[in-house]
Design a protein around this motif. Structure first.
Motif, PDB file in Angstrom:
ATOM      1  N   PHE A 195       0.826  -1.205   0.000  1.00 35.83           N
ATOM      2  CA  PHE A 195       0.000   0.000   0.000  1.00 35.83           C
ATOM      3  C   PHE A 195       0.860   1.255   0.000  1.00 35.83           C
ATOM      4  O   PHE A 195       0.552   2.234  -0.691  1.00 35.83           O
ATOM      5  N   SER A 196       1.948   1.240   0.725  1.00 34.91           N
ATOM      6  CA  SER A 196       2.849   2.396   0.754  1.00 34.91           C
ATOM      7  C   SER A 196       3.429   2.674  -0.624  1.00 34.91           C
ATOM      8  O   SER A 196       3.523   3.828  -1.053  1.00 34.91           O
ATOM      9  N   GLU A 197       3.796   1.626  -1.325  1.00 40.24           N
ATOM     10  CA  GLU A 197       4.341   1.807  -2.664  1.00 40.24           C
ATOM     11  C   GLU A 197       3.287   2.351  -3.623  1.00 40.24           C
ATOM     12  O   GLU A 197       3.569   3.234  -4.445  1.00 40.24           O
ATOM     13  N   LEU A 198       2.072   1.859  -3.509  1.00 39.97           N
ATOM     14  CA  LEU A 198       0.986   2.362  -4.352  1.00 39.97           C
ATOM     15  C   LEU A 198       0.722   3.839  -4.097  1.00 39.97           C
ATOM     16  O   LEU A 198       0.533   4.626  -5.039  1.00 39.97           O
ATOM     17  N   MET A 199       0.698   4.232  -2.842  1.00 39.94           N
ATOM     18  CA  MET A 199       0.440   5.630  -2.513  1.00 39.94           C
ATOM     19  C   MET A 199       1.573   6.539  -2.981  1.00 39.94           C
ATOM     20  O   MET A 199       1.336   7.688  -3.375  1.00 39.94           O
ATOM     21  N   GLU A 200       2.786   6.026  -2.983  1.00 39.53           N
ATOM     22  CA  GLU A 200       3.918   6.816  -3.475  1.00 39.53           C
ATOM     23  C   GLU A 200       3.801   7.024  -4.986  1.00 39.53           C
ATOM     24  O   GLU A 200       4.052   8.127  -5.499  1.00 39.53           O
ATOM     25  N   PHE A 207       1.199   6.995 -13.039  1.00 37.72           N
ATOM     26  CA  PHE A 207       0.214   5.939 -13.231  1.00 37.72           C
ATOM     27  C   PHE A 207       0.571   4.971 -14.352  1.00 37.72           C
ATOM     28  O   PHE A 207      -0.011   3.890 -14.431  1.00 37.72           O
ATOM     29  N   GLU A 208       1.489   5.354 -15.218  1.00 38.71           N
ATOM     30  CA  GLU A 208       1.891   4.443 -16.286  1.00 38.71           C
ATOM     31  C   GLU A 208       3.042   3.544 -15.867  1.00 38.71           C
ATOM     32  O   GLU A 208       3.509   2.720 -16.662  1.00 38.71           O
ATOM     33  N   ASN A 209       3.455   3.682 -14.643  1.00 36.77           N
ATOM     34  CA  ASN A 209       4.482   2.793 -14.103  1.00 36.77           C
ATOM     35  C   ASN A 209       3.918   1.374 -14.045  1.00 36.77           C
ATOM     36  O   ASN A 209       2.911   1.141 -13.376  1.00 36.77           O
ATOM     37  N   PRO A 210       4.509   0.409 -14.724  1.00 36.67           N
ATOM     38  CA  PRO A 210       3.951  -0.951 -14.721  1.00 36.67           C
ATOM     39  C   PRO A 210       3.854  -1.560 -13.330  1.00 36.67           C
ATOM     40  O   PRO A 210       3.053  -2.463 -13.097  1.00 36.67           O
ATOM     41  N   ARG A 211       4.633  -1.048 -12.405  1.00 39.75           N
ATOM     42  CA  ARG A 211       4.578  -1.559 -11.038  1.00 39.75           C
ATOM     43  C   ARG A 211       3.212  -1.287 -10.402  1.00 39.75           C
ATOM     44  O   ARG A 211       2.725  -2.090  -9.593  1.00 39.75           O
ATOM     45  N   TYR A 212       2.586  -0.177 -10.776  1.00 35.50           N
ATOM     46  CA  TYR A 212       1.276   0.181 -10.234  1.00 35.50           C
ATOM     47  C   TYR A 212       0.260  -0.909 -10.554  1.00 35.50           C
ATOM     48  O   TYR A 212      -0.449  -1.415  -9.677  1.00 35.50           O
ATOM     49  N   MET A 213       0.186  -1.296 -11.833  1.00 37.13           N
ATOM     50  CA  MET A 213      -0.766  -2.319 -12.238  1.00 37.13           C
ATOM     51  C   MET A 213      -0.378  -3.694 -11.712  1.00 37.13           C
ATOM     52  O   MET A 213      -1.241  -4.512 -11.383  1.00 37.13           O
ATOM     53  N   GLU A 214       0.908  -3.938 -11.614  1.00 38.69           N
ATOM     54  CA  GLU A 214       1.367  -5.220 -11.082  1.00 38.69           C
ATOM     55  C   GLU A 214       0.873  -5.423  -9.656  1.00 38.69           C
ATOM     56  O   GLU A 214       0.363  -6.490  -9.300  1.00 38.69           O
ATOM     57  N   GLN A 253     -13.041  10.099 -15.138  1.00 41.27           N
ATOM     58  CA  GLN A 253     -12.636   9.391 -13.927  1.00 41.27           C
ATOM     59  C   GLN A 253     -11.178   9.611 -13.553  1.00 41.27           C
ATOM     60  O   GLN A 253     -10.837   9.680 -12.388  1.00 41.27           O
ATOM     61  N   GLY A 254     -10.317   9.648 -14.560  1.00 37.58           N
ATOM     62  CA  GLY A 254      -8.888   9.752 -14.288  1.00 37.58           C
ATOM     63  C   GLY A 254      -8.246   8.386 -14.190  1.00 37.58           C
ATOM     64  O   GLY A 254      -8.776   7.390 -14.677  1.00 37.58           O
ATOM     65  N   HIS A 255      -7.098   8.306 -13.531  1.00 36.48           N
ATOM     66  CA  HIS A 255      -6.292   7.089 -13.516  1.00 36.48           C
ATOM     67  C   HIS A 255      -6.282   6.365 -12.172  1.00 36.48           C
ATOM     68  O   HIS A 255      -5.969   5.175 -12.125  1.00 36.48           O
ATOM     69  N   SER A 256      -6.567   7.052 -11.098  1.00 33.97           N
ATOM     70  CA  SER A 256      -6.358   6.485  -9.765  1.00 33.97           C
ATOM     71  C   SER A 256      -7.350   5.386  -9.442  1.00 33.97           C
ATOM     72  O   SER A 256      -8.519   5.430  -9.840  1.00 33.97           O
ATOM     73  N   GLU A 257      -6.897   4.391  -8.679  1.00 41.62           N
ATOM     74  CA  GLU A 257      -7.764   3.334  -8.170  1.00 41.62           C
ATOM     75  C   GLU A 257      -8.220   3.621  -6.747  1.00 41.62           C
ATOM     76  O   GLU A 257      -8.966   2.846  -6.166  1.00 41.62           O
ATOM     77  N   PHE A 258      -7.812   4.755  -6.201  1.00 42.42           N
ATOM     78  CA  PHE A 258      -8.147   5.094  -4.822  1.00 42.42           C
ATOM     79  C   PHE A 258      -8.821   6.464  -4.745  1.00 42.42           C
ATOM     80  O   PHE A 258      -8.694   7.179  -3.761  1.00 42.42           O
ATOM     81  N   GLY A 259      -9.570   6.783  -5.785  1.00 44.98           N
ATOM     82  CA  GLY A 259     -10.262   8.059  -5.821  1.00 44.98           C
ATOM     83  C   GLY A 259     -10.343   8.566  -7.246  1.00 44.98           C
ATOM     84  O   GLY A 259     -10.052   7.850  -8.197  1.00 44.98           O
ATOM     85  N   ILE A 260     -10.766   9.813  -7.396  1.00 44.87           N
ATOM     86  CA  ILE A 260     -10.871  10.437  -8.707  1.00 44.87           C
ATOM     87  C   ILE A 260      -9.650  11.331  -8.904  1.00 44.87           C
ATOM     88  O   ILE A 260      -9.338  12.172  -8.056  1.00 44.87           O
TER      89      ILE A 260
END
Length: 343
Positions: A195-200, A207-214, A253-260
């Motif tokens: 979760f910390s990595e996602l929030m960073e 958001f195009e960082n492949p780590r985000y989707m991974e 909507q935008g790109h985030s999975e934790f809000g708009i």
């Protein structure tokens, strides 16, 4: 309310595993699978907009003079395919339903004009579709999921005199509250370092960082979007993801999975104080494992003047697929109760 880059990831998996594909092939496959089950009625409905006339696709399944359900898909920019399995439940109960691709989605026209992607214009579109299909207060049920639930609420605020019943699935009445739930409840259920990595990544807008989707694909989607092994996802859901229109989705909507995402047009949407104005029979559907807070959705059902709450205890955001044992009996019972004046 799904992230476009996750959809792109799924598309890549589909292409790698199935070989070359294109939009027309996928849509033809959907038409063939549907026509083998039941008689179809397709209607391209002209829609008047500030940018001119366009056409949207609808398909009527079944016929019932007093129970007609228009389905509003999520996204924005996705398609009717998210309701593919409705054909396995509604017809045998004698309930007519209409698949519908909103403007900018799948089989409907897809103009490259961001001025069209507003809540107000989509509400007007739904009203034009209603009129073209001959739906009225004696037969018209409106069912929307996720963004479709938001659109359903907004339609009811303006046109509820045309409704017989409203069904809001997997959608909260405040996007700020949705963001709080995602960050304060769902996020901390992940391993702390994940979760910390996602929030960073979100903080940096990367958001195009492949780590985000991974990370999301492993720790979030199989738990809160569709509780199935991705290799077992229904074909219509894979096609829905492949056909998403990012121009509509990202703009609103935008790109985030934790809000708009800041700057997206839906940012700040909140209708909590308007729910009391909905007087038509209303069913709010929540799921225990949803991206949306089921407690909030239960509260919504109590705010509406004539509300009922349905909890899908085994479901997530697409509870019609991962908890059909609760989703369909509850939705069908609501429709029939309203129709028989027993609600």
């Amino acid at each position: 309310m799904r992230n476009y880059f996750f959809l792109y990831l799924i598309l890549a998996v589909i292409i790698a595993s199935c070989g070359p594909s294109n939009k027309s092939d996928d849509l033809e496959a959907n038409d063939q699978s549907s026509s083998s089950v039941m008689e179809e009625q397709v209607q391209m409905i002209p829609i008047q907009t500030p940018s001119g006339e366009f056409k949207v696709w609808t398909q009527r399944i079944g016929e019932n003079p007093s129970m007609k359900v228009l389905l509003l898909h999520g996204g924005p920019g996705m398609s009717h395919l998210q309701y593919g399995n409705f054909k396995d439940y509604f017809p045998e109960e004698g309930i007519e339903f209409i698949w519908y691709d909103q403007l900018g989605s799948a089989l409907s026209d897809q103009p490259d004009d961001s001025t069209l992607w507003t809540i107000e214009r989509f509400v007007d579109e739904v009203e034009q579709v209603r009129q073209a299909l001959g739906l009225n207060k004696d037969n018209f049920y409106l069912l929307g999921q996720s963004w479709g639930g938001m659109l359903g609420m907004e339609y009811a605020f303006k046109h509820q005199e045309n409704l017989k019943g409203l069904i809001i699935c997997n959608m909260m009445s405040s996007l700020d509250e949705y963001e709080n739930y995602a960050k304060e409840v769902l996020g901390p259920q992940m391993p702390e370092e994940v979760f910390s990595e996602l929030m960073e990544i979100e903080k940096n807008g990367d958001f195009e960082n492949p780590r985000y989707m991974e990370l999301l694909s492993e720790h979030h989607y199989p738990y809160h979007f569709l509780r199935m092994n991705p290799s077992e996802w229904p074909e219509e859901i894979n096609r829905m993801m492949e056909l998403v229109n990012p121009n509509v989705y990202v703009y609103m909507q935008g790109h985030s999975e934790f809000g708009i995402t800041p700057g997206a047009s839906l940012k700040g949407w909140d209708v909590r104080d308007q729910l009391k104005d909905i007087t038509v029979p209303t069913l709010v559907v929540g799921a225990t494992h949803d991206t949306m807070d089921p407690t909030h959705m239960e509260w919504m059902s109590k705010e509406a003047a004539n509300g009922r709450f349905l909890l899908c205890p085994n479901g997530s955001h697409l509870s019609q697929y991962d908890d059909p044992e609760h989703f369909f009996p509850g939705v069908i019972q609501f429709i029939k109760d309203v129709d028989s004046a027993e609600f």
